[in-house]
Design a protein around this motif. Structure first.
Motif, PDB file in Angstrom:
ATOM      1  N   PRO A  30      52.418  40.406  45.131  1.00 27.46           N
ATOM      2  CA  PRO A  30      51.319  39.480  45.579  1.00 27.46           C
ATOM      3  C   PRO A  30      50.822  38.793  44.134  1.00 27.46           C
ATOM      4  CG  PRO A  30      50.275  41.251  45.447  1.00 27.46           C
ATOM      5  CD  PRO A  30      51.617  41.962  45.708  1.00 27.46           C
ATOM      6  N   ILE A  31      50.786  37.333  44.935  1.00 26.30           N
ATOM      7  CA  ILE A  31      50.157  36.416  43.678  1.00 26.30           C
ATOM      8  C   ILE A  31      48.913  36.844  43.899  1.00 26.30           C
ATOM      9  CG2 ILE A  31      49.740  34.097  43.746  1.00 26.30           C
ATOM     10  CD1 ILE A  31      52.348  33.229  45.726  1.00 26.30           C
ATOM     11  N   GLN A  32      48.119  36.461  42.241  1.00 28.23           N
ATOM     12  CA  GLN A  32      46.943  36.591  42.067  1.00 28.23           C
ATOM     13  C   GLN A  32      46.037  35.639  42.816  1.00 28.23           C
ATOM     14  OE1 GLN A  32      44.709  38.895  40.776  1.00 28.23           O
ATOM     15  NE2 GLN A  32      46.820  40.462  40.256  1.00 28.23           N
ATOM     16  N   ALA A  33      44.913  36.242  43.649  1.00 31.85           N
ATOM     17  CA  ALA A  33      44.194  34.947  44.106  1.00 31.85           C
ATOM     18  C   ALA A  33      42.593  34.527  43.434  1.00 31.85           C
ATOM     19  CB  ALA A  33      43.525  35.502  45.626  1.00 31.85           C
ATOM     20  N   ASN A  34      43.379  33.908  42.910  1.00 31.71           N
ATOM     21  CA  ASN A  34      42.074  33.195  41.498  1.00 31.71           C
ATOM     22  C   ASN A  34      42.287  31.689  41.486  1.00 31.71           C
ATOM     23  OD1 ASN A  34      41.107  36.165  40.346  1.00 31.71           O
ATOM     24  ND2 ASN A  34      42.974  36.054  39.491  1.00 31.71           N
ATOM     25  N   THR A  35      40.695  31.449  41.081  1.00 35.94           N
ATOM     26  CA  THR A  35      40.942  29.629  40.807  1.00 35.94           C
ATOM     27  C   THR A  35      40.919  29.696  39.817  1.00 35.94           C
ATOM     28  OG1 THR A  35      38.459  30.437  40.557  1.00 35.94           O
ATOM     29  CG2 THR A  35      38.867  29.848  42.076  1.00 35.94           C
ATOM     30  N   PRO A  36      41.639  28.740  39.030  1.00 37.34           N
ATOM     31  CA  PRO A  36      41.930  28.415  37.883  1.00 37.34           C
ATOM     32  C   PRO A  36      40.742  28.517  36.412  1.00 37.34           C
ATOM     33  CG  PRO A  36      42.641  26.362  38.572  1.00 37.34           C
ATOM     34  CD  PRO A  36      42.015  27.434  40.374  1.00 37.34           C
ATOM     35  N   ASP A  57      34.996  28.426  42.999  1.00 37.64           N
ATOM     36  CA  ASP A  57      34.524  27.742  44.775  1.00 37.64           C
ATOM     37  C   ASP A  57      33.383  27.458  44.977  1.00 37.64           C
ATOM     38  OD1 ASP A  57      37.216  28.045  45.756  1.00 37.64           O
ATOM     39  OD2 ASP A  57      37.119  30.329  45.354  1.00 37.64           O
TER      40      ASP A  57
END
Lengths: 459, 459
Positions: free
Chosen positions: A3-9, A14
């Motif tokens: 899975p792709i990491q769920a992070n804000t840059p 948020d």
């Protein structure tokens, strides 16, 4: 596929519902005060042409601008325009593959807007603008790569009444928010006269002055000794360092400081002190509080030419929560001369952090839903839906739990959303037309008709 | 140095004060309705990590994402990670010099948010989000590179009541705005069953279905014949084309269409029709109008798995002003399985254009300042300032012209800002304490005390 990491840059955030509500509270207070003074809203795009932004914020600023990669086969297009791209450095390549960038502040886009629309604007133009800006700064506590500015500017008027009104706006906003801030004022003309006092003016004077203001700007962080140290390192002439120290040593009331400098400069400051006096005269009976003449205030940006402001929270860090000034030539780079403007910007994120730290937000600010109807089963759902609609039609935010799950789960949902009332409708309630209404704060339960419930919720 | 061109980048727009006011009017109606149904606000950053966005919108979408150039010596850093950059194509170079991109819609950032915060969220999570998105599309009439979406989604609930409430929300918003729209509903399960009816399912079926929906999506632009033509060009099997034509030929009431398909599919549609029936059952007494079961509605995006919606303005172009659907697997790419969501998005810019074209905005919507005090000279300015402050303290937006210039210029300013009242204070007025108040619409002039003026303006 992992899975792709769920992070804000990095450096971006948020805002969850509670945070959005508190941020909206701040911006709506600011908006109301801006409009109270006759400022009109403006919005500009997130992107500007790169050439609009470059060269306005110094070399450091140019580096911190986020550039947007051209679309499509950008290398192919760059090759057509210049064949040297294979050996280009990053710095050389950028202008060939990027034509647009994210705005770095709201002032330069405003200047661009004014020039672009000069034939349709009736001056003086009083605009406000509340939008995010982006800077590729190293993220740290309280410093973000995406943050909000709230700007008010008057362009096309030289009157000092504008300066006074802007100070009053800052005062009104801080007062409404309960933020204890000082508003510092200075004038670049005074600063320049004093710093270059007794120094032979030549082609380097401008640059010397600019370099000194950069050091002076760090006063809060490094103190007076630090400023002196830095100036020595930069080989600033001794006479100038002496002048700066004169300013750093000054104390007393606003009036005393004005008088000291009047005597010291004896009219050599091209009317900066008169301007300060006039502004304080306007403010005298206005109710504005904690307005301080601060002769060491410098403001980093070179485009300021006269009055400068800065608002600082009265705390140990004395954090800057607003700043601005008068600029006489900002539209010139876009081909429109002799238009003077004055304005300032609130830092929404900093005000937020100050209010959060001091617990200044009103209670229940994030509560959206006023009442939750419990969903027991299909029969009670069918019974409840028209009542829900009647509640909403009365202007009350209301919802029904969408799934028929255990009561505990539905109550947990109401708690997590801070919903103040919950309505339970079982066989008994449907028979006698009275709803069981639970007050989630006190735990009390009442039997109410739908009309009685709506009346209760309206209060 | 020749001046820099003052222009917005292609496909982006400034919004002047009148436009901001009208746009805010739309978004505040939408926000109020979202909150009326218990949706909470969320905001995400303009930038996302590139890998968060890529692969979610198809190849075309990937191309239209605006990528942000890495900061600093991005080529040097790219060389460290891969030595081949000198011969790289644009497509190969992009991931080496760009790690971030501007969001393309609000749904994928929402899915990313949900996964990132899954331990803090109480499900079902009902959020709304009103923010700009960016697409590097070819700009044309009504299509911009920066535009606003207004999304409402429920995640973590399978109940069809959510679908019904979302339809009702669309209905309420259009009704409040006075926009005459139809809300079309379909279900991807019905669509797939019918399109692949009588076709042997194999590993290509998914792709065939997806390809047909892309053609079907163009029905409004190219008509039924155009859709057939395009499918033939793509060498879609004849049986499928026949099935699509069956859908295109369907007519009658919602109930008639449901019954026709029920008979035709005889239970082979994995309950899509039951879902449609249940949603219409919920909506029956809700007051929602112009809700139409449209079996040809396809929606381009592959992540929709069941109900799909689209709202269209009832005009010749039948422009789409909202759209959405249920997605069963969107959070899966970020590592969170089995969370179903349903939501939709209003297109703020399209709604704006429709309202502008049909003159649907309330009058005086852009008026900020209620009264302008004329600035004759220093004496009258001094007299007026406390009155101005009293007016503002009473909650009325008011201003004084900052410069002492000719009356004509000040009146022109009041006109250009649509200020309804102008106050003139001369020697006479100062003597008797009555202000000359001019109604700018009727031209009438009255003598009022400041208290009377404030009372007049409060009405």
């Amino acid at each position: 596929m992992s899975p792709i990491q769920a992070n804000t840059p990095k450096g971006t955030r948020d805002f969850n519902p509670g945070q959005v509500a508190r941020r909206s509270y701040i911006s709506s207070v600011i908006r109301d005060v801006f409009e109270r003074y006759g400022f009109q809203p403006l919005e500009t795009p997130a992107m500007e042409n790169l050439e609009t932004l470059l060269g306005k914020y110094g070399d450091e600023g140019d580096r911190l601008i986020f550039k947007i990669l051209n679309s499509g086969d950008y290398l192919g297009k760059a090759r057509n325009s210049k064949s040297e791209i294979r050996n280009a450095s990053s710095k050389e390549l950028t202008p060939l593959i990027s034509e647009k960038a994210l705005r770095y502040d709201l002032t330069v886009p405003f200047a661009r807007y004014v020039v672009q629309n000069r034939n349709d604007i009736t001056f003086p133009f009083k605009r406000y603008q509340i939008q995010p800006v982006w800077r590729a700064d190293r993220p740290q506590k309280g410093r973000y790569r995406e943050f909000y500015q709230c700007d008010a500017d008057v362009i096309g008027s030289n009157a000092l009444l504008n300066e006074a009104e802007l100070v009053k706006i800052m005062n009104d906003v801080f007062s409404k928010l309960g933020v204890d801030a000082s508003i510092l004022i200075n004038n670049r003309k005074i600063l320049e006269s004093k710093i270059l006092q007794g120094v032979d003016r030549d082609e380097n004077s401008e640059q010397l002055f600019s370099s000194v203001t950069v050091s002076l700007d760090k006063f809060d962080k490094i103190g007076g000794d630090g400023v002196t140290e830095e100036m020595k390192k930069k080989e600033i002439p001794g006479k100038i360092i002496e002048n700066v120290n004169f300013l750093l040593r000054m104390s007393g009331s606003n009036e005393e400081k004005v008088n000291t400098l009047k005597k010291d400069l004896s009219g050599a400051d091209s009317n900066g002190l008169e301007e300060i006096e006039k502004i304080f005269d306007y403010l005298k009976d206005s109710g504005a509080q904690n307005v301080v003449f601060e002769p060491t205030l410098a403001r980093g940006l070179d485009y300021y030419t006269a009055t400068i402001f800065e608002a600082k929270v009265q705390s140990e860090q004395s954090e800057s929560v607003a700043g601005g000034g008068r600029y006489d030539d900002l539209t010139n780079v876009f081909g429109l001369k002799d238009i003077s403007g004055v304005g300032f910007s609130f830092g929404l994120d900093r005000i937020y952090n100050v209010m959060e730290a001091s617990d200044l937000f009103p209670k229940n600010i994030g509560t959206v839903t006023k009442v939750l109807f419990i969903n027991f089963d299909e029969v009670s759902e069918k019974y409840v839906l028209p009542l829900l609609q009647q509640t909403r039609d009365s202007g009350i935010n209301a919802e029904i739990f969408p799934d028929q799950v255990k009561l505990a789960k539905q109550m947990k949902y109401a708690n997590s959303k801070n919903i103040p009332f919950v309505v339970l409708v079982g066989t008994e309630e449907m028979k006698n037309g009275k709803l069981s209404v639970k007050n989630m704060e006190t735990g009390e339960q009442q039997a109410l008709s739908i009309d009685e419930l709506i009346e209760t919720l309206k209060d």
